[in-house]
Write a protein that holds these residues in place. Structure first.
Motif, PDB file in Angstrom:
ATOM      1  N   THR A   1       0.883  -1.728   0.335  1.00  9.37           N
ATOM      2  CA  THR A   1      -0.300  -0.006  -0.011  1.00  9.37           C
ATOM      3  C   THR A   1       0.899   1.221  -0.318  1.00  9.37           C
ATOM      4  OG1 THR A   1      -1.864  -1.079   1.764  1.00  9.37           O
ATOM      5  CG2 THR A   1      -2.322   1.280   1.170  1.00  9.37           C
ATOM      6  N   ALA A   2       1.589   1.203   0.955  1.00 10.12           N
ATOM      7  CA  ALA A   2       2.951   2.210   0.678  1.00 10.12           C
ATOM      8  C   ALA A   2       3.993   2.611  -0.599  1.00 10.12           C
ATOM      9  CB  ALA A   2       3.767   2.767   2.093  1.00 10.12           C
ATOM     10  N   VAL A   3       3.917   2.340  -0.950  1.00 15.30           N
ATOM     11  CA  VAL A   3       4.446   1.728  -2.809  1.00 15.30           C
ATOM     12  C   VAL A   3       3.561   1.695  -3.576  1.00 15.30           C
ATOM     13  CG1 VAL A   3       5.824   0.309  -4.146  1.00 15.30           C
ATOM     14  CG2 VAL A   3       5.938  -0.063  -2.318  1.00 15.30           C
ATOM     15  N   ARG A   4       2.495   1.460  -3.568  1.00 14.95           N
ATOM     16  CA  ARG A   4       1.361   2.564  -4.564  1.00 14.95           C
ATOM     17  C   ARG A   4       0.754   3.937  -3.785  1.00 14.95           C
ATOM     18  NH1 ARG A   4      -2.512   0.694  -7.417  1.00 14.95           N
ATOM     19  NH2 ARG A   4      -0.629  -1.045  -8.696  1.00 14.95           N
ATOM     20  N   TYR A   5       1.177   4.309  -2.802  1.00 14.06           N
ATOM     21  CA  TYR A   5       1.222   5.584  -2.509  1.00 14.06           C
ATOM     22  C   TYR A   5       2.144   6.660  -2.765  1.00 14.06           C
ATOM     23  CZ  TYR A   5       1.016  10.196   0.969  1.00 14.06           C
ATOM     24  OH  TYR A   5       0.307  10.963   1.046  1.00 14.06           O
ATOM     25  N   MET A   6       2.802   6.611  -2.314  1.00 13.57           N
ATOM     26  CA  MET A   6       4.333   6.758  -3.252  1.00 13.57           C
ATOM     27  C   MET A   6       4.354   7.384  -4.150  1.00 13.57           C
ATOM     28  SD  MET A   6       5.700   7.144  -0.096  1.00 13.57           S
ATOM     29  CE  MET A   6       7.281   7.871  -0.767  1.00 13.57           C
ATOM     30  N   ALA A   7       3.535   6.132  -5.326  1.00 13.17           N
ATOM     31  CA  ALA A   7       2.956   6.440  -6.622  1.00 13.17           C
ATOM     32  C   ALA A   7       2.283   7.501  -7.013  1.00 13.17           C
ATOM     33  CB  ALA A   7       4.087   4.955  -7.266  1.00 13.17           C
ATOM     34  N   ARG A   8       1.295   7.003  -7.064  1.00 15.36           N
ATOM     35  CA  ARG A   8      -0.322   7.488  -6.732  1.00 15.36           C
ATOM     36  C   ARG A   8       0.298   8.719  -6.521  1.00 15.36           C
ATOM     37  NH1 ARG A   8      -5.161   6.329  -8.341  1.00 15.36           N
ATOM     38  NH2 ARG A   8      -7.238   7.008  -7.427  1.00 15.36           N
ATOM     39  N   HIS A   9       0.142   8.967  -4.987  1.00 11.17           N
ATOM     40  CA  HIS A   9       0.297  10.479  -4.496  1.00 11.17           C
ATOM     41  C   HIS A   9       1.345  11.500  -4.670  1.00 11.17           C
ATOM     42  CE1 HIS A   9      -3.228   9.723  -3.870  1.00 11.17           C
ATOM     43  NE2 HIS A   9      -3.729   8.533  -3.236  1.00 11.17           N
ATOM     44  N   GLN A  10       2.823  10.533  -5.449  1.00 14.06           N
ATOM     45  CA  GLN A  10       4.173  11.992  -5.417  1.00 14.06           C
ATOM     46  C   GLN A  10       4.403  11.928  -4.362  1.00 14.06           C
ATOM     47  OE1 GLN A  10       0.961  13.413  -7.167  1.00 14.06           O
ATOM     48  NE2 GLN A  10       1.442  11.168  -8.788  1.00 14.06           N
ATOM     49  N   SER A  11       5.248  10.675  -3.342  1.00 15.04           N
ATOM     50  CA  SER A  11       5.382  10.973  -2.310  1.00 15.04           C
ATOM     51  C   SER A  11       4.764  11.893  -1.046  1.00 15.04           C
ATOM     52  CB  SER A  11       6.734  11.213  -2.087  1.00 15.04           C
ATOM     53  OG  SER A  11       7.889   9.797  -3.151  1.00 15.04           O
ATOM     54  N   TYR A  12       3.833  12.337  -0.854  1.00 20.10           N
ATOM     55  CA  TYR A  12       3.055  13.774  -0.869  1.00 20.10           C
ATOM     56  C   TYR A  12       3.821  13.308   0.998  1.00 20.10           C
ATOM     57  CZ  TYR A  12      -0.233  16.853   1.192  1.00 20.10           C
ATOM     58  OH  TYR A  12      -0.959  18.019   1.923  1.00 20.10           O
ATOM     59  N   GLY A  13       4.129  14.422   1.980  1.00 14.99           N
ATOM     60  CA  GLY A  13       3.927  14.610   2.966  1.00 14.99           C
ATOM     61  C   GLY A  13       5.099  13.741   3.329  1.00 14.99           C
ATOM     62  N   VAL A  14       5.260  12.918   2.547  1.00 20.59           N
ATOM     63  CA  VAL A  14       6.993  11.684   3.114  1.00 20.59           C
ATOM     64  C   VAL A  14       7.978  12.327   2.534  1.00 20.59           C
ATOM     65  CG1 VAL A  14       7.803   9.175   2.539  1.00 20.59           C
ATOM     66  CG2 VAL A  14       4.704   9.835   2.485  1.00 20.59           C
ATOM     67  N   GLN A  15       8.853  11.742   3.562  1.00 14.37           N
ATOM     68  CA  GLN A  15      10.660  12.324   4.213  1.00 14.37           C
ATOM     69  C   GLN A  15      11.520  10.872   3.158  1.00 14.37           C
ATOM     70  OE1 GLN A  15      12.963  13.553   6.786  1.00 14.37           O
ATOM     71  NE2 GLN A  15      13.625  15.556   6.163  1.00 14.37           N
ATOM     72  N   LYS A  16      10.848   9.833   4.003  1.00 14.35           N
ATOM     73  CA  LYS A  16      11.313   8.553   4.404  1.00 14.35           C
ATOM     74  C   LYS A  16      10.320   7.485   4.039  1.00 14.35           C
ATOM     75  CE  LYS A  16      15.825   9.851   6.027  1.00 14.35           C
ATOM     76  NZ  LYS A  16      16.945   9.923   7.017  1.00 14.35           N
ATOM     77  N   LEU A  17      10.999   6.220   3.624  1.00 14.53           N
ATOM     78  CA  LEU A  17       9.867   5.057   3.400  1.00 14.53           C
ATOM     79  C   LEU A  17      10.749   4.115   3.827  1.00 14.53           C
ATOM     80  CD1 LEU A  17       7.722   4.174   2.047  1.00 14.53           C
ATOM     81  CD2 LEU A  17       9.064   3.564  -0.322  1.00 14.53           C
ATOM     82  N   ILE A  18      10.407   3.502   4.673  1.00 11.54           N
ATOM     83  CA  ILE A  18      10.824   1.697   5.262  1.00 11.54           C
ATOM     84  C   ILE A  18       9.399   0.672   4.723  1.00 11.54           C
ATOM     85  CG2 ILE A  18      10.964   0.490   7.540  1.00 11.54           C
ATOM     86  CD1 ILE A  18      11.299   2.545   8.245  1.00 11.54           C
ATOM     87  N   LEU A  19      10.084  -0.079   4.093  1.00 11.29           N
ATOM     88  CA  LEU A  19       9.341  -1.137   3.186  1.00 11.29           C
ATOM     89  C   LEU A  19      10.168  -2.449   3.980  1.00 11.29           C
ATOM     90  CD1 LEU A  19       9.793  -1.113  -0.341  1.00 11.29           C
ATOM     91  CD2 LEU A  19       7.472   0.101   1.317  1.00 11.29           C
ATOM     92  N   ILE A  20       8.696  -3.160   5.136  1.00 15.25           N
ATOM     93  CA  ILE A  20       9.383  -4.481   6.241  1.00 15.25           C
ATOM     94  C   ILE A  20       8.622  -5.502   4.899  1.00 15.25           C
ATOM     95  CG2 ILE A  20       9.111  -5.739   7.364  1.00 15.25           C
ATOM     96  CD1 ILE A  20       8.902  -2.597   9.489  1.00 15.25           C
TER      97      ILE A  20
END
Length: 268
Positions: free
Chosen positions: A101-120
């Protein structure tokens, strides 16, 4: 503090928002809710972080929306949370389905409000095998899980939870996870399983522009460690940290290492 946020379909998204400081936004895995991250919450709160745990639609205390269930819709729910809480320079943390879901969010909403991403233990780029994609579950196996949800969901959840760990957990902890999963909507559990069976996140990974930490257990039986190779090739800025003693449930098998790894990444 528990909050309810309205999604674009006028449904409610349940959020726990506690602490002050740099925001960490947590997206849980299937079929649990935000409470699965309690050992991360306990670790980061006294270190000056703001913890935001989101229940994805149909899980925890969030409404189920049956008209549409896709990673696009889940990503839009996350956007509603980010906008309502006015988050900036957050660290987005996703586990398994939550990582997808985080991956789709980053692509769909152009990383809105996010500085870094952690995928577990990410269920990405794909969860099932296809003629052109040989990593993941057989489609027939996922279909069987979907059928089990419809006739004996408690047994399906019990069997699934047993596969999560490399280090065998105490029975009381295993039972707690099972009870957490049982709180989810039965139909939401089914719809999200269908979603994972059908969706492809390969192109989304290429659109991630922020620094990304990839944590994955080498003994993972749910999402093969091989997925890290594909993610690292597709995400421009990434750091892969293997967890040699972990299955899918890194948050249990190597809790201390996971927390310390996340903190180092957050502080960079």
């Amino acid at each position: 503090m528990k909050k309810t946020i309205k999604g674009k379909r006028n449904h409610t998204i349940a959020v726990e928002d506690i602490g002050e400081g740099k925001p960490l936004v947590f997206l849980h895995g299937w079929p649990f809710d935000h409470r699965m991250f309690e050992y991360q919450y306990n670790y980061f709160l006294p270190r000056g972080y703001r913890i935001i745990g989101v229940d994805l639609r149909g899980f925890g205390d969030s409404d189920l929306v049956i008209e549409e269930y896709s990673y696009n819709e889940l990503a839009d729910d996350v956007k509603s949370v980010m906008e309502e809480l006015q988050l900036e320079e957050a660290i987005l943390v996703g586990f398994s389905m939550g990582a997808a879901t985080a991956v789709r969010y980053m692509a769909r909403h152009q990383s809105y409000g996010v500085q870094k991403l952690i995928l577990i233990s990410a269920a990405a780029p794909q969860f099932v095998k296809r003629p052109y994609y040989l990593t993941g579950w057989k489609k027939a196996d996922i279909t069987q899980v979907i059928e089990q949800i419809q006739i004996n969901r408690p047994k399906m959840i019990q069997d699934f939870v047993k596969q999560l760990f490399h280090e065998k957990p105490y029975a009381v902890y295993r039972d707690w996870l099972i009870n957490t999963a049982l709180k989810a909507s039965s139909y939401g559990t089914l719809l999200s399983a269908i979603m994972m069976r059908e969706e492809d996140l390969s192109k989304d990974l290429e659109k991630i522009t922020v620094s990304t930490l990839i944590c994955h257990g080498e003994k993972d039986q749910i999402c093969s460690y091989q997925l890290t190779e594909e993610m690292s090739q597709l995400i421009p800025q990434n750091l892969v940290v293997p967890f040699k003693k972990s299955g899918h449930a890194i948050f249990h098998d190597e809790t201390d290492k996971l927390n310390r790894t996340m903190l180092r990444f957050a502080q960079k």
